[in-house]
Design a protein around this motif. Structure first.
Motif, PDB file in Angstrom:
ATOM      1  N   ALA A   1      40.613  44.203  38.317  1.00 34.21           N
ATOM      2  CA  ALA A   1      40.202  44.469  39.697  1.00 34.21           C
ATOM      3  C   ALA A   1      39.326  43.342  40.233  1.00 34.21           C
ATOM      4  CB  ALA A   1      39.465  45.805  39.770  1.00 34.21           C
ATOM      5  N   HIS A   2      38.411  42.845  39.391  1.00 31.38           N
ATOM      6  CA  HIS A   2      37.512  41.781  39.838  1.00 31.38           C
ATOM      7  C   HIS A   2      38.278  40.487  40.093  1.00 31.38           C
ATOM      8  CE1 HIS A   2      34.411  38.644  39.630  1.00 31.38           C
ATOM      9  NE2 HIS A   2      33.559  39.577  40.023  1.00 31.38           N
ATOM     10  N   SER A   3      39.210  40.152  39.226  1.00 29.53           N
ATOM     11  CA  SER A   3      39.945  38.898  39.396  1.00 29.53           C
ATOM     12  C   SER A   3      40.849  38.929  40.619  1.00 29.53           C
ATOM     13  CB  SER A   3      40.762  38.597  38.144  1.00 29.53           C
ATOM     14  OG  SER A   3      41.809  39.559  37.977  1.00 29.53           O
ATOM     15  N   ILE A   4      41.401  40.085  40.942  1.00 29.16           N
ATOM     16  CA  ILE A   4      42.293  40.219  42.099  1.00 29.16           C
ATOM     17  C   ILE A   4      41.502  40.390  43.388  1.00 29.16           C
ATOM     18  CG2 ILE A   4      44.075  41.689  43.167  1.00 29.16           C
ATOM     19  CD1 ILE A   4      44.994  42.369  40.308  1.00 29.16           C
ATOM     20  N   GLY A   5      40.358  41.088  43.281  1.00 28.12           N
ATOM     21  CA  GLY A   5      39.602  41.450  44.475  1.00 28.12           C
ATOM     22  C   GLY A   5      40.130  42.713  45.108  1.00 28.12           C
ATOM     23  N   CYS A   6      40.572  43.656  44.266  1.00 31.64           N
ATOM     24  CA  CYS A   6      41.118  44.929  44.750  1.00 31.64           C
ATOM     25  C   CYS A   6      40.264  46.076  44.233  1.00 31.64           C
ATOM     26  CB  CYS A   6      42.562  45.099  44.292  1.00 31.64           C
ATOM     27  SG  CYS A   6      42.754  45.382  42.513  1.00 31.64           S
ATOM     28  N   PRO A   7      40.421  47.284  44.766  1.00 28.53           N
ATOM     29  CA  PRO A   7      39.702  48.428  44.221  1.00 28.53           C
ATOM     30  C   PRO A   7      40.076  48.646  42.754  1.00 28.53           C
ATOM     31  CG  PRO A   7      40.683  48.981  46.348  1.00 28.53           C
ATOM     32  CD  PRO A   7      41.244  47.647  45.936  1.00 28.53           C
TER      33      PRO A   7
END
Length: 564
Positions: free
Chosen positions: A118-124
């Motif tokens: 989630a952190h690497s993508i920038g998604c929930p």
């Protein structure tokens, strides 16, 4: 709290078998759940339902007072609305809040994979959280079932749908979580290719021909795990050849929903097949292939589905004829609030974290079926004593929630499926924990303990909130599903402040809208508390029907996400 005259008037009309629309929004909080339930009960059965509610859910004193208040009302009289501020909010103007995904239900290595993805993508975190759960369920397939009680078993199948706007990371999260599934599929493909080469050699041996003609060996069947854009016909063939189960990985699930029966003029039974697969009910297909008249029987179909869709595409899931067939109820939804766009980050998913996730899925998929009495059957997992106690306690709490007076009748369908999903989730979590331990024997079937059961029901609580949000979005309707008439009427009402209007007023300004479309549109706006019939107005011709406008219409600016 005593009932107001408005409360009593609405309840009296409901008990007289009348249907209320926007009026329900004005009923006080104490009595609105009862009124909403009565509004869904068939007219002849309402009095019995009311009496039962009074006997079991209300004190004798309050029940007697409410009954007297209703008896003093003439149900034929128009409802006298309270003050203008008694409107209440526009229903569906804002979606219900949702809780964050409970990442703590996962083993440490899986939680780390979900978090870093989630952190690497920038998604929930919800997106990889649900996709990881479904990938694990798909890797388990029919290899293990959980015994709930004699004759009742929970399987691992999960239908999962994440909901988000375009560009919010759904696809990237799907690709990361489903990566090991696709890797296993590629390995199966390579194995099949090698088997075909060996088969060809066996069919055409080199050297001198044998003295006696020997039959050719049967052609190998390709083993599958992942499927994508497959018709129901081809899916049935693949499922028959892979009784352990399949995983459908679809970037856009709207394509699956819209594509059902596309080759049959909308008259096929594709939806019913998807329903059967979720339940594990037998599927039979005659003449699946044109060159064959043989039928295909799948006594225990198994498939999990994982993918995403956009808020404005949710209505594609609903039956075209508006029937409540339970299709939407079978999906676990994740519909989180969007996260703000962030600056570029060099942090990706560490190789060791991604490798461990791949190993976890690999260990789950490595478990074969249990060969017993000449056929493949699932291994059986059992509750521990503490797990069984936790299951009974939390299951009964769920039932009590559904039976409570304030429960929304429209949510009975998904809540019934959550009762089944709880066992499935407990099974998946127990096996996921076992597979996350590299020292554990992957062939051993662990017990389902108290912590697994409690985590499963914790997940159910999360999915309940997301189901409420999805069903609120469906009730509100997307811009796409509203159609031109709804959009035009809303725009006309908003074009300038107005307190009342008639159907003919709208028709005069929007002549292209036929009354057959206009009147249902106005009725739907009443149900959303956007407008309501003017109190005491004479009925007569439909074109003369008078409506009041909720003042909240002019107090908020609609957006694509709140869309009032």
């Amino acid at each position: 709290m005593s009932a107001t005259p408005y409360d009593a008037a609405c309840l009296a009309k409901l008990l007289a078998a009348q249907t209320l629309n926007g009026e329900l929004a004005g009923v006080s909080d104490r009595y609105r759940p009862l009124a909403e339930r009565l509004n869904t009960v068939p007219g002849p059965d309402r009095q019995a339902f009311f009496d039962q509610a009074m006997a079991f859910s209300w004190s004798d004193e309050e029940a007697a007072a409410l009954t007297r208040s209703i008896a003093d009302v003439d149900p034929r009289a128009p409802v006298a609305h309270a003050a203008a501020d008694d409107w209440g909010p526009i229903l569906g103007a804002e979606l219900p809040p949702v809780d964050p995904f409970p990442i703590d239900v996962y083993p440490a290595s899986v939680a780390e994979f979900v978090r870093t993805t989630a952190h690497s993508i920038g998604c929930p975190v919800d997106f990889p959280g649900l996709f990881a759960l479904t990938a694990a369920a798909g890797a388990i397939g029919r290899s293990v079932s959980l015994k709930l009680k004699d004759g009742y078993f929970a399987r691992s199948a999960i239908y999962a749908c994440v909901v988000g706007e375009p560009g919010d990371g759904k696809t990237a999260a799907l690709n990361k979580a489903a990566g090991p599934i696709r890797h296993a599929e590629e390995a199966l493909k390579a194995d099949f290719k090698a088997e075909i080469e060996r088969w060809k050699l066996a069919c055409n041996p080199t050297g001198p021909p044998p003295k006696q003609k020997t039959p050719k060996p049967p052609k190998p069947r390709r083993r599958r795990l992942a499927v994508d854009d497959a018709t129901i016909e081809s899916l049935i063939v693949r499922m028959a050849n892979n009784p352990r189960g399949l995983v459908m990985v679809r970037d856009e699930l709207s394509g699956l929903f819209a594509g059902m029966n596309q080759y049959k003029g909308g008259k096929g039974n594709d939806r019913s097949v998807i329903l059967k697969i979720w339940s594990g009910d037998a599927v039979q297909r005659d003449r699946v292939l044109q060159e064959s008249d043989d039928s295909i029987d799948i006594p225990f179909p198994m498939m999990s589905i994982m993918g995403g869709t956009q808020p404005d595409m949710l209505d594609e899931m609903v039956d075209a004829k508006g029937r409540a067939d339970g299709f939407v109820d079978r999906f676990l939804f994740s519909f989180p609030d969007p996260v703000p766009w962030s600056r570029w980050s060099k942090r990706g998913v560490p190789e060791d974290v991604e490798a461990e996730w791949k190993d976890v899925i690999g260990r789950l998929f490595a478990r074969p079926m249990n060969f017993k009495d000449g056929r493949d059957v699932p291994h059986v997992a059992f509750f521990s004593s503490s797990g069984e106690e936790a299951w009974e306690r939390l299951h009964n709490a769920h039932v009590a929630e559904v039976m409570s007076p304030g429960f929304q009748p429209s949510m009975v369908g998904p809540w019934a499926k959550f009762k089944e999903y709880a066992g499935r989730l407990a099974l998946v979590l127990a096996l996921l924990e076992h597979a996350a331990d590299p020292a554990a024997d992957p062939m051993v079937v662990p017990d389902v303990d108290e912590r697994h059961v409690e985590s499963a029901w914790k997940l159910v609580g999360y999915f309940k909130g997301n189901a409420r949000r999805v069903f609120a979005a469906l009730a509100r309707g997307s811009v796409k599903s509203e159609g031109r008439a709804m959009q035009a009427v809303k725009a006309w009402i908003r074009s300038k402040p107005r307190t009342t209007f008639t159907a003919s007023d709208v028709k005069d300004q929007r002549r292209w809208i036929e009354y057959d479309d206009l009147l249902p549109t106005l009725d739907r706006l009443c149900r959303l508390n956007f407008i309501r019939p003017v109190k005491g107005a004479k009925t007569g011709r439909p074109s003369k029907a008078s409506f009041e406008v909720n003042p909240a219409v002019y107090n908020a600016t609609p957006t694509s996400r709140t869309g009032a």
